[in-house]
Design a protein around this motif. Structure first.
Motif, PDB file in Angstrom:
ATOM      1  N   ARG A   1       0.820  -1.214   0.000  1.00 52.09           N
ATOM      2  CA  ARG A   1       0.000   0.000   0.000  1.00 52.09           C
ATOM      3  C   ARG A   1       0.853   1.262   0.000  1.00 52.09           C
ATOM      4  NH1 ARG A   1      -3.557  -1.464   5.168  1.00 52.09           N
ATOM      5  NH2 ARG A   1      -1.402  -1.680   5.904  1.00 52.09           N
ATOM      6  N   GLY A   2       2.131   1.124   0.316  1.00 52.95           N
ATOM      7  CA  GLY A   2       3.016   2.277   0.301  1.00 52.95           C
ATOM      8  C   GLY A   2       3.206   2.875  -1.077  1.00 52.95           C
TER       9      GLY A   2
ATOM     10  N   LEU B   1      -5.880   7.276  -5.564  1.00 47.89           N
ATOM     11  CA  LEU B   1      -7.054   7.454  -4.713  1.00 47.89           C
ATOM     12  C   LEU B   1      -8.136   8.267  -5.424  1.00 47.89           C
ATOM     13  CD1 LEU B   1      -5.205   8.206  -1.350  1.00 47.89           C
ATOM     14  CD2 LEU B   1      -6.503   6.116  -1.870  1.00 47.89           C
ATOM     15  N   LEU B   2      -7.737   9.335  -6.083  1.00 49.14           N
ATOM     16  CA  LEU B   2      -8.706  10.197  -6.760  1.00 49.14           C
ATOM     17  C   LEU B   2      -9.330   9.510  -7.965  1.00 49.14           C
ATOM     18  CD1 LEU B   2      -6.636  13.437  -6.355  1.00 49.14           C
ATOM     19  CD2 LEU B   2      -9.005  13.189  -5.568  1.00 49.14           C
TER      20      LEU B   2
ATOM     21  N   SER C   1      -6.936   2.581  -6.197  1.00 57.24           N
ATOM     22  CA  SER C   1      -5.894   2.341  -5.200  1.00 57.24           C
ATOM     23  C   SER C   1      -5.508   0.871  -5.099  1.00 57.24           C
ATOM     24  CB  SER C   1      -6.364   2.821  -3.824  1.00 57.24           C
ATOM     25  OG  SER C   1      -7.433   2.005  -3.353  1.00 57.24           O
ATOM     26  N   GLY C   2      -6.419  -0.017  -5.464  1.00 54.97           N
ATOM     27  CA  GLY C   2      -6.194  -1.448  -5.289  1.00 54.97           C
ATOM     28  C   GLY C   2      -6.603  -1.961  -3.922  1.00 54.97           C
ATOM     29  N   LEU C   3      -7.095  -1.100  -3.042  1.00 52.70           N
ATOM     30  CA  LEU C   3      -7.511  -1.533  -1.714  1.00 52.70           C
ATOM     31  C   LEU C   3      -8.780  -2.386  -1.794  1.00 52.70           C
ATOM     32  CD1 LEU C   3      -6.950   1.766   0.297  1.00 52.70           C
ATOM     33  CD2 LEU C   3      -5.544  -0.303   0.376  1.00 52.70           C
ATOM     34  N   GLU C   4      -8.923  -3.276  -0.832  1.00 46.99           N
ATOM     35  CA  GLU C   4     -10.044  -4.213  -0.795  1.00 46.99           C
ATOM     36  C   GLU C   4     -11.266  -3.520  -0.187  1.00 46.99           C
ATOM     37  OE1 GLU C   4      -9.640  -8.718   0.152  1.00 46.99           O
ATOM     38  OE2 GLU C   4     -10.377  -7.734   1.967  1.00 46.99           O
TER      39      GLU C   4
ATOM     40  N   ALA D   1      -4.417  -4.640   0.447  1.00 44.04           N
ATOM     41  CA  ALA D   1      -4.361  -4.467  -1.000  1.00 44.04           C
ATOM     42  C   ALA D   1      -4.925  -5.718  -1.670  1.00 44.04           C
ATOM     43  CB  ALA D   1      -2.936  -4.225  -1.452  1.00 44.04           C
ATOM     44  N   ALA D   2      -5.841  -5.506  -2.625  1.00 43.84           N
ATOM     45  CA  ALA D   2      -6.403  -6.614  -3.395  1.00 43.84           C
ATOM     46  C   ALA D   2      -5.907  -6.601  -4.832  1.00 43.84           C
ATOM     47  CB  ALA D   2      -7.923  -6.542  -3.379  1.00 43.84           C
ATOM     48  N   ALA D   3      -5.281  -5.506  -5.244  1.00 40.44           N
ATOM     49  CA  ALA D   3      -4.748  -5.357  -6.596  1.00 40.44           C
ATOM     50  C   ALA D   3      -3.627  -4.331  -6.549  1.00 40.44           C
ATOM     51  CB  ALA D   3      -5.838  -4.911  -7.566  1.00 40.44           C
ATOM     52  N   GLN D   4      -2.879  -4.243  -7.626  1.00 41.21           N
ATOM     53  CA  GLN D   4      -1.840  -3.229  -7.721  1.00 41.21           C
ATOM     54  C   GLN D   4      -2.475  -1.861  -7.937  1.00 41.21           C
ATOM     55  OE1 GLN D   4       1.541  -3.639  -7.372  1.00 41.21           O
ATOM     56  NE2 GLN D   4       1.007  -5.740  -6.771  1.00 41.21           N
TER      57      GLN D   4
END
Length: 385
Positions: free
Chosen positions: A146-147, A154-155, A159-162, A196-199
């Motif tokens: 996530r770094g 994000l915008l 982001s790839g976050l779950e 993270a679920a994706a790049q």
């Protein structure tokens, strides 16, 4: 357990409905907007006229398209406010019974675009970087994927976050859990803790939790304090000086969680007229009364299609074709290519069509199955104009 969760979700949504109606009655932590002298009488005869100047006469066909958003409630749901501006001047303004020019109504996800503009101010000030790693402490451990997430990611909702915006059933989604469930006390902490679920920049994943992360970054940039009152005060001062005062959006009322983080993805309140002022600000590419407040480069970023969904820019919806099988947000087959919109749950819209010199605000309550009809009505109105 399922019954308990269903009751919790239903109670939460009912509570939010009551909260929204209390804001509509003018309650909240800021005073209601002062009437603007450029606005004329409402077309709803039950409302008081706040200025003596009438609105300009509209062709019958155009007025009929606008009125249909109120009269065709079975098709499109309840329209509470409709305001149309051409060249910054109102040409149509109408409210449902019980609502009026000083009624503050909930933004839902239109708040995301306001959060994007606030982010743009700090990027322009050199305090944040669009393409540098997002300054989230929880992501800075060595080896944490996530770094690599940037503000741009994000915008662009990439982001790839779950994050799961809408669960099936609804209480399984992040939005209800964050706003009303276990994440409510620290919404940013809830959102930032997701793995993270994706790049980054690999997939488009629309998420209100993502916008709360941005709001947390804004607060951390404005003050080093983690005191909730200090965080709220820093954001309020910043929004007041950079957005509310210059634009005259005196009714704008963002809400905050217990940690003092602005709920930047879904819960702000304002009058229809003040939402229209924000739309005009975007239509004029960040210029108000001849003064540039937001760099043209930031507006260009917001209005450039993202890599994974051409119908979305930088926290704003674009009138472009979306990927195959994805529900359209606007009407790319009918409207101008430069048309864009802030869109919120239950049919909140700030529609901006620069080539037509138009800003349209529609606020109300529309059910999911009514959205296709609502989009058709709004497309008909913009086409008639």
């Amino acid at each position: 357990m399922i019954t308990k969760k269903r009751l919790l979700a239903s109670a939460a949504l009912a509570m939010l409905g009551i909260w929204s109606l209390s804001q509509a009655s003018g309650q909240g932590n800021m005073a209601p907007a002062s009437p603007s002298p450029k606005f004329g009488a409402s077309l709803d005869g039950a409302l008081a006229v706040d200025t003596p100047q009438p609105l300009p006469a509209l062709p019958t066909a155009i007025r009929a398209r606008a009125d249909a958003l109120f009269t065709d409630a079975d098709d499109v749901g309840q329209t509470r406010a409709l305001l149309v501006l051409r060249d910054g001047e109102p040409i149509y303004e109408r409210y449902a019974a019980g609502f009026g020019p000083e009624t503050k109504l909930i933004s839902w996800s239109m708040a995301k675009s306001i959060t994007a503009v606030l982010t743009g101010f700090l990027v322009a000030d050199g305090q944040l970087s669009l393409d540098g790693p997002a300054p989230v402490d929880a992501w800075q451990r060595s080896g944490d994927p996530r770094g690599a997430i940037t503000l741009r990611n994000l915008l662009h909702m990439s982001s790839g976050l779950e994050h799961v915006e809408n669960g099936d059933p609804v209480w399984e989604g992040d939005t209800v859990a964050m706003l009303f469930g276990g994440g409510a006390g620290d919404m940013a902490g809830f959102a930032e803790a997701k793995p993270a679920a994706a790049q980054p920049d690999e997939v488009f994943n629309y998420s209100s939790a993502t916008s709360v992360i941005l709001a947390d970054i804004l607060a951390d940039t404005l003050t080093p304090s983690q005191n909730p009152d200090a965080r709220r005060d820093a954001m309020r001062d910043f929004i007041g000086g950079r957005l509310i005062e210059p634009l005259g959006m005196t009714s704008l009322t963002p809400e905050y969680d217990a940690k003092g983080t602005m709920i930047g993805g879904s819960i702000m309140h304002a009058t229809a007229r003040d939402y229209a002022k924000f739309g005009e600000f975007l239509r004029n590419h960040g210029v108000v009364n001849g003064q540039r407040l937001l760099p043209e480069t930031w507006m260009k970023f917001m209005l450039t299609p993202s890599a994974n969904d051409a119908g979305y820019g930088g926290h704003i919806w674009l009138n472009r074709r979306r990927p195959a099988g994805v529900t359209p947000a606007l009407w790319p087959d009918r409207g101008p290519n430069d048309l864009f919109a802030c869109i919120g749950h239950q049919g909140q819209y700030i529609i901006v069509s620069p080539s037509q010199r138009l800003t349209i605000v529609r606020l109300g309550v529309t059910n999911d199955d009514q959205f296709p009809a609502l989009r058709r009505h709004l497309a008909d109105l913009t086409a008639a104009l």
